[in-house]
Design a protein around this motif. Structure first.
Motif, PDB file in Angstrom:
ATOM      1  N   LEU A 102       2.289  20.598  -0.657  1.00 39.64           N
ATOM      2  CA  LEU A 102       3.243  20.998  -1.417  1.00 39.64           C
ATOM      3  C   LEU A 102       2.778  22.026  -2.422  1.00 39.64           C
ATOM      4  O   LEU A 102       1.786  21.597  -3.454  1.00 39.64           O
ATOM      5  CB  LEU A 102       3.923  19.925  -2.018  1.00 39.64           C
ATOM      6  N   TYR A 103       3.458  23.091  -2.871  1.00 41.09           N
ATOM      7  CA  TYR A 103       3.092  23.821  -3.988  1.00 41.09           C
ATOM      8  C   TYR A 103       4.439  24.099  -5.065  1.00 41.09           C
ATOM      9  O   TYR A 103       5.735  24.003  -4.611  1.00 41.09           O
ATOM     10  CB  TYR A 103       2.900  25.200  -3.345  1.00 41.09           C
ATOM     11  N   ARG A 104       4.141  24.131  -6.063  1.00 44.67           N
ATOM     12  CA  ARG A 104       5.226  23.964  -7.166  1.00 44.67           C
ATOM     13  C   ARG A 104       5.043  25.481  -7.945  1.00 44.67           C
ATOM     14  O   ARG A 104       4.091  26.001  -8.439  1.00 44.67           O
ATOM     15  CB  ARG A 104       5.129  22.800  -8.151  1.00 44.67           C
ATOM     16  N   PHE A 105       6.259  26.075  -8.041  1.00 50.98           N
ATOM     17  CA  PHE A 105       6.398  27.293  -8.781  1.00 50.98           C
ATOM     18  C   PHE A 105       7.234  27.129  -9.911  1.00 50.98           C
ATOM     19  O   PHE A 105       8.543  26.684  -9.932  1.00 50.98           O
ATOM     20  CB  PHE A 105       6.851  28.447  -7.684  1.00 50.98           C
ATOM     21  N   VAL A 106       6.662  27.455 -11.186  1.00 48.70           N
ATOM     22  CA  VAL A 106       7.446  27.338 -12.408  1.00 48.70           C
ATOM     23  C   VAL A 106       7.736  28.715 -12.963  1.00 48.70           C
ATOM     24  O   VAL A 106       6.914  29.601 -13.187  1.00 48.70           O
ATOM     25  CB  VAL A 106       6.876  26.392 -13.541  1.00 48.70           C
ATOM     26  N   ASN A 107       9.157  28.901 -12.943  1.00 52.12           N
ATOM     27  CA  ASN A 107       9.585  30.491 -13.256  1.00 52.12           C
ATOM     28  C   ASN A 107       8.931  31.259 -12.318  1.00 52.12           C
ATOM     29  O   ASN A 107       8.400  32.613 -12.796  1.00 52.12           O
ATOM     30  CB  ASN A 107       9.442  30.790 -14.509  1.00 52.12           C
ATOM     31  N   ALA A 155      -0.854  27.914 -14.569  1.00 52.95           N
ATOM     32  CA  ALA A 155      -0.411  26.920 -15.501  1.00 52.95           C
ATOM     33  C   ALA A 155      -0.687  27.461 -16.918  1.00 52.95           C
ATOM     34  O   ALA A 155      -0.603  26.793 -17.681  1.00 52.95           O
ATOM     35  CB  ALA A 155      -1.110  25.677 -15.183  1.00 52.95           C
ATOM     36  N   ASP A 156      -1.307  28.658 -16.940  1.00 56.90           N
ATOM     37  CA  ASP A 156      -1.608  29.230 -18.083  1.00 56.90           C
ATOM     38  C   ASP A 156      -0.537  30.003 -18.904  1.00 56.90           C
ATOM     39  O   ASP A 156      -0.782  30.588 -19.827  1.00 56.90           O
ATOM     40  CB  ASP A 156      -2.914  30.135 -18.126  1.00 56.90           C
ATOM     41  N   ARG A 157       0.497  29.905 -18.400  1.00 55.57           N
ATOM     42  CA  ARG A 157       1.758  30.605 -18.869  1.00 55.57           C
ATOM     43  C   ARG A 157       2.513  29.431 -19.830  1.00 55.57           C
ATOM     44  O   ARG A 157       2.242  28.479 -19.649  1.00 55.57           O
ATOM     45  CB  ARG A 157       2.841  30.935 -18.009  1.00 55.57           C
ATOM     46  N   PHE A 192       3.518  18.862 -15.292  1.00 56.97           N
ATOM     47  CA  PHE A 192       3.850  18.125 -14.037  1.00 56.97           C
ATOM     48  C   PHE A 192       2.922  17.433 -13.592  1.00 56.97           C
ATOM     49  O   PHE A 192       1.468  18.222 -13.084  1.00 56.97           O
ATOM     50  CB  PHE A 192       4.183  19.611 -13.159  1.00 56.97           C
ATOM     51  N   SER A 193       2.751  16.158 -13.161  1.00 58.92           N
ATOM     52  CA  SER A 193       1.723  15.473 -12.755  1.00 58.92           C
ATOM     53  C   SER A 193       1.679  15.439 -11.386  1.00 58.92           C
ATOM     54  O   SER A 193       0.353  15.625 -10.705  1.00 58.92           O
ATOM     55  CB  SER A 193       1.798  13.989 -13.020  1.00 58.92           C
ATOM     56  N   THR A 197      -0.817  16.944  -8.241  1.00 54.61           N
ATOM     57  CA  THR A 197      -0.818  18.655  -8.257  1.00 54.61           C
ATOM     58  C   THR A 197      -0.380  18.826  -9.470  1.00 54.61           C
ATOM     59  O   THR A 197       0.513  19.073 -10.166  1.00 54.61           O
ATOM     60  CB  THR A 197       0.337  19.380  -7.334  1.00 54.61           C
ATOM     61  N   GLU A 198      -1.507  18.587 -10.475  1.00 58.40           N
ATOM     62  CA  GLU A 198      -1.101  18.715 -12.137  1.00 58.40           C
ATOM     63  C   GLU A 198      -1.237  20.249 -12.325  1.00 58.40           C
ATOM     64  O   GLU A 198      -1.948  21.086 -11.959  1.00 58.40           O
ATOM     65  CB  GLU A 198      -2.156  18.125 -13.055  1.00 58.40           C
ATOM     66  N   GLN A 199      -0.065  20.594 -13.227  1.00 59.95           N
ATOM     67  CA  GLN A 199      -0.020  21.836 -13.801  1.00 59.95           C
ATOM     68  C   GLN A 199       0.629  21.500 -15.401  1.00 59.95           C
ATOM     69  O   GLN A 199       1.745  20.934 -15.538  1.00 59.95           O
ATOM     70  CB  GLN A 199       1.350  22.544 -13.017  1.00 59.95           C
ATOM     71  N   SER A 200      -0.025  21.883 -16.373  1.00 61.74           N
ATOM     72  CA  SER A 200       0.285  22.092 -17.648  1.00 61.74           C
ATOM     73  C   SER A 200       0.653  23.253 -18.430  1.00 61.74           C
ATOM     74  O   SER A 200      -0.202  24.163 -17.932  1.00 61.74           O
ATOM     75  CB  SER A 200      -1.195  21.136 -18.365  1.00 61.74           C
TER      76      SER A 200
END
Lengths: 286, 617
Positions: free
Chosen positions: B58-63, B68-70, B185-186, B207-210
């Motif tokens: 799974l892949y997560r796209f935020v905006n 994750a550096d945004r 997002f853990s 799939t951590e995204q901070s």
């Protein structure tokens, strides 16, 4: 302008979708009730205990079966069927099932599986009915869905048939009941083992080892590590408990001794309420 | 393997035995075929676990971004999209995928833009549009019926169910960032189960995204100056920087020199004097703003968006925005239990962004102060572990010693939970066996680890995480002493005539203000302006007009609000009296008035005006 028209289109699509969904809900509820009734009725007939019972008792039995289906208590339905068979089925010398019995088991298994897979079959039937009556749904729903559902139900049916056939075959071939004597005779003539117990035990151990190995290989590294930790903890639990008790006692004693040595609270600065506090300002300036 | 399977298997084996012993062929056949059917289902499930489950990438796209550096912004909507990398072959099983929401996010709605057609064509597979999970207060019978109907109305929008032929390749939802800090997002909680719920496996796919969540700010609009700009006689010691520049105030008239712009020629004066005269304007002197933000533990208590710190960062960011717009440099002193951090004064957009990033990092909750162990901590940790580490709570791998000591069922359940949680903590933090045993018997060690786990899981500082400290008397004194040091530090680094804004929760510390007042007096003596902003627990200003309306029936919440406002009003008046005596001004709550007050102070500094009348705003 184009954005606005796009939004309007999206809104109209969502409205039509909502109306379709509401239509589907009604059909779903009606369909679910009918399906539930059909399964419960066939199950009650299979049970065979309702013969000669009054209508209220039969209705009660029906509702009980329907309840088990709704609450996904397929195992309870199976148990009920087995109990009724224990009570009703006449004892025979041979275990090999006759054709009518085979058919009965096939139908009973199908009903149990239908009860356990009720939501899925129910969805299939509902989707089919919806596609017949709702034009929009027909457009939206693709044939791919039906193909998948047909394939799925066919696989279920084949799986069920196979299990019943294999079970019948095993009961016919295994040396149980009358077959035991023919097996014994055949063994004597061919110089084989008298009873296949040894073979069965070896087979069972092999299967057990395979299953456990498979289960061990399926667990994650963190689970394996935790398993080892917990086993180690249980092995040394008495000693560790003793150490901990001793350490906590010492800590408590140290804490009680340390209470007397608590540092004094922070001193409040002397501040004149009126006028400038020259001393403080001078200190700050320094 | 669930409990249902065990019952199913036991019933099948017993009836098979009875059928064979009693010579009942149909019973034997039914039992054996049911057992074989169970075996085939198990085999099918194992095949899915071995060969299909690992393919669920799974892949997560935020905006629209995977990096994750945004940065995200507090109180703004974000669009989260989830993509399934491979098509899975699922037969007789369903795969539930739940994107674990960070505590700092509020779920808004299922978003339908750019969703593939699969989702729309399968209403039962697609997530329904619902705000949040429905309460579990409905009866078990209704829930059972809904399960039978296969309706997933109670499914939150961050969950989706996949099955054969119903596999959306992409789905998503909208969420709102509650407060400044970080959004982590853990991962995904993935549950593979057979359609009749006989076999189930749960995993947490990490799939951590901070993301850093910058504080929100408001452009407080036009503010009316409280001071008259011209003809002002500065106080003794305050010097206006009279230098020609491009300001708006007239400084002097001088003879025209070559190179002076034509538009600055004063035509009337030139005509009277019969020589070319030009106007010279005052230089706009930038006045530095130093924002002291007190982020001590009392301001961090509460859910994200409801903390006092969130009000503080909002005010600080808004003031920084307005000061940056006016061309004034903004710096800060960020203070909490970890120490004091200085943000050097910088101007311009880059400096503003730097300040916001510092505020966002400061808003991230540190590890809370140690609290005594409470059973609620265990409950919270149990829920978190069930969500994030379901594989560690599996009884097959997490063993614990059995006790023959008689105890009530409730106590036995608590003991079991504690052993399981201790084992999981030992695995997560890689503890030794001795430390593992200490978690089981030592409450303080257990509480410390639980606090760390809950804090790292993004749980806000609420009751299970922190408890009232036994040092309740000393903590405010230490905080006030530190605040005094902060003001002294700001004064030490200040130049001439600066505005020092203290954003701190002082309402409960009126009786111990003497730890702060000397520093305030020193700052004022050095010709700086000191302004205080106090956030309130009700997020409202304790205005005088709040009263109970007896003409209608008041709810308990309204009565509590009125009582709280009355209490705050008394405290605010005392605080204002004390600060007024020193010459500092005070504003309550993070409303626009607070921002206007600070901007007026800034304005007064530029004009060299005397002190403002610090009224209760």
């Amino acid at each position: 302008m184009s954005n606005r028209s796009g939004d309007e289109n999206r809104m109209s699509i969502s409205d039509s979708l909502e109306s379709i969904v509401s239509q589907q809900k009604i059909i779903r509820w009606v369909g679910a009730g009918l399906q539930l009734f059909a399964i419960a009725l066939s199950m009650e007939m299979l049970l065979g205990v309702s013969i000669g019972l009054g209508v209220p008792l039969r209705l009660f039995l029906l509702s009980l079966i329907a309840f088990c289906i709704v609450m996904r208590l397929g195992w309870a339905v199976l148990v009920a069927l087995q109990v009724s068979l224990i009570a009703i089925e006449p004892r025979q010398g041979a275990i090999s099932p006759y054709p009518l019995g085979f058919f009965y088991v096939l139908v009973a298994s199908a009903v149990i599986v239908a009860a356990m897979k009720a939501p899925e079959t129910h969805r299939f039937v509902t989707d089919y009915v919806v596609s017949l009556f709702a034009a929009e749904a027909k457009e939206l729903d693709s044939n791919r869905q039906f193909r998948f559902t047909y394939v799925r139900l066919s696989i279920y049916a084949i799986q069920l048939m196979l299990t019943v056939v294999v079970a019948g075959f095993l009961l016919n071939r295994l040396p149980i009941g009358l077959q035991a004597e023919s097996w014994l005779e055949w063994s004597r003539q061919n110089g084989q083992a008298v009873w296949p117990g040894a073979l069965l035990i070896v087979l069972m151990i092999a299967i057990l080892v395979l299953v456990r190995e498979n289960a061990w290989r399926q667990i994650l590294p963190s689970q394996a590590s935790l398993y080892l930790r917990s086993v180690q903890l249980i092995a040394n639990y008495r000693d560790l408990f003793g150490f901990e008790r001793h350490r906590l006692r010492r800590l408590r004693q140290a804490h009680l001794q340390g209470v007397a040595k608590t540092p004094p609270p922070v001193k409040r600065p002397k501040l004149r309420r009126s006028g400038r506090n020259d001393d403080t300002i001078k200190k700050g300036l320094k | 393997m669930t409990f249902k399977v065990q019952l199913f298997a036991i019933a099948g084996m017993m009836s098979l035995f009875l059928g064979l012993v009693r010579g009942q062929p149909v019973l034997s056949l039914l039992s054996l075929s049911s057992l074989l059917w169970l075996l085939t289902e198990w085999g099918l499930f194992v095949w899915h676990v071995r060969f299909q489950f690992p393919k669920a990438i799974l892949y997560r796209f935020v905006n629209g971004e995977r990096d994750a550096d945004r940065s995200l912004w507090a109180e703004r909507l974000i669009d989260v999209r989830i993509q399934l990398a491979n098509k899975l072959l699922l037969h007789g099983v369903t795969l539930d995928i739940e994107d674990i929401l960070p505590e700092n996010l509020e779920l808004i709605a299922f978003s339908t833009n750019n969703v593939t057609a699969d989702v729309l064509t399968i209403p039962s597979a697609a997530p329904k549009k619902s705000q949040t999970r429905r309460p579990e207060s409905r009866s078990w019978l209704i829930r059972g019926v809904q399960r039978f109907m296969n309706y997933r109305d109670d499914c939150p929008v961050n969950e989706v169910r996949l099955g054969l032929g119903s596999q959306p390749t992409e789905w998503g939802y909208s969420a709102r960032v509650r407060a400044a800090g970080n959004v982590v997002f853990s991962g995904f909680r993935v549950t593979l189960q057979s359609t009749h719920h006989l076999f189930r496996i749960e995993r947490f796919v990490k799939t951590e995204q901070s993301f850093r969540a910058l504080p929100s700010f408001v452009d407080a609009g036009e503010y009316r100056s409280l001071t008259k700009k011209s003809n002002v006689i500065p106080r003794h010691g305050v010097h206006r920087l009279l230098r020609s520049g491009m300001g708006s105030e007239l400084l002097e008239l001088k003879e025209y020199a070559v190179g002076d712009p034509f538009k600055s020629i004063a035509w009337k004066v030139s005509a009277k004097r019969d020589q070319w005269m030009t106007r010279q304007y005052e230089s706009e002197v930038p006045a530095r703003v130093q924002l002291i933000v007190d982020g001590s533990s009392t301001s961090r208590v509460g859910g994200f968006g409801f903390r006092l710190l969130d009000q503080m960062t909002f005010v600080a960011a808004s003031v920084a925005r307005m000061a940056t717009n006016a061309g004034d440099p903004v710096g800060g002193v960020l203070m909490d239990e970890r120490g004091i951090r200085r943000v050097p004064p910088t101007s311009g957009e880059k400096g503003f962004q730097l300040f916001l990033r510092s505020l966002a990092d400061f808003s991230v909750n540190p590890c809370p102060p140690p609290s005594p162990y409470q059973p609620r901590m265990l409950d919270a940790a149990w829920a978190l572990l069930n969500q994030r580490y379901p594989e560690l709570l599996d009884l097959k791998v997490n063993h614990f010693p059995f006790s023959i000591f008689p105890m009530t069922p409730g106590a036995r359940t608590r003991r079991r939970q504690r052993f399981l949680v201790a084992g999981s903590l030992a695995e997560i933090y890689d503890l030794s066996v001795r430390e593992h045993a200490a978690l089981i018997h030592d409450d303080s060690a257990f509480a410390r680890r639980l606090q760390h786990l809950l804090n790292s899981g993004g749980i806000p500082w609420i009751a299970p995480l922190i408890q009232p400290s036994d040092r309740r008397d000393q903590e405010p004194i230490e905080r006030m002493a530190n605040l005094g040091k902060c003001i002294l530090s700001a004064v030490g680094h200040a130049r001439d005539n600066e505005v020092i804004v203290v954003i701190s929760d002082l309402l409960n510390c009126v009786s111990i203000l003497e730890f702060v007042l000397p520093s305030v007096k020193l700052a004022i003596a050095k010709h700086h302006r000191v302004s205080f902003v106090c956030p309130t627990s009700t997020f409202l200003r304790p205005s005088r007009g709040v009263a109970v309306d007896f003409s209608r029936e008041n709810t308990t919440e309204e009565l509590l609000l009125v009582a709280e406002q009355a209490r705050l009003r008394i405290q605010a008046e005392q605080l204002q009296r004390e600060l007024h005596r020193c010459g500092a001004s005070l504003s309550l709550s993070g409303e626009k008035n607070a921002i206007h007050l600070i901007m007026s102070e800034l304005d007064a500094v530029k004009s060299g005006h005397g002190r403002l009348q610090g009224n209760l705003r």
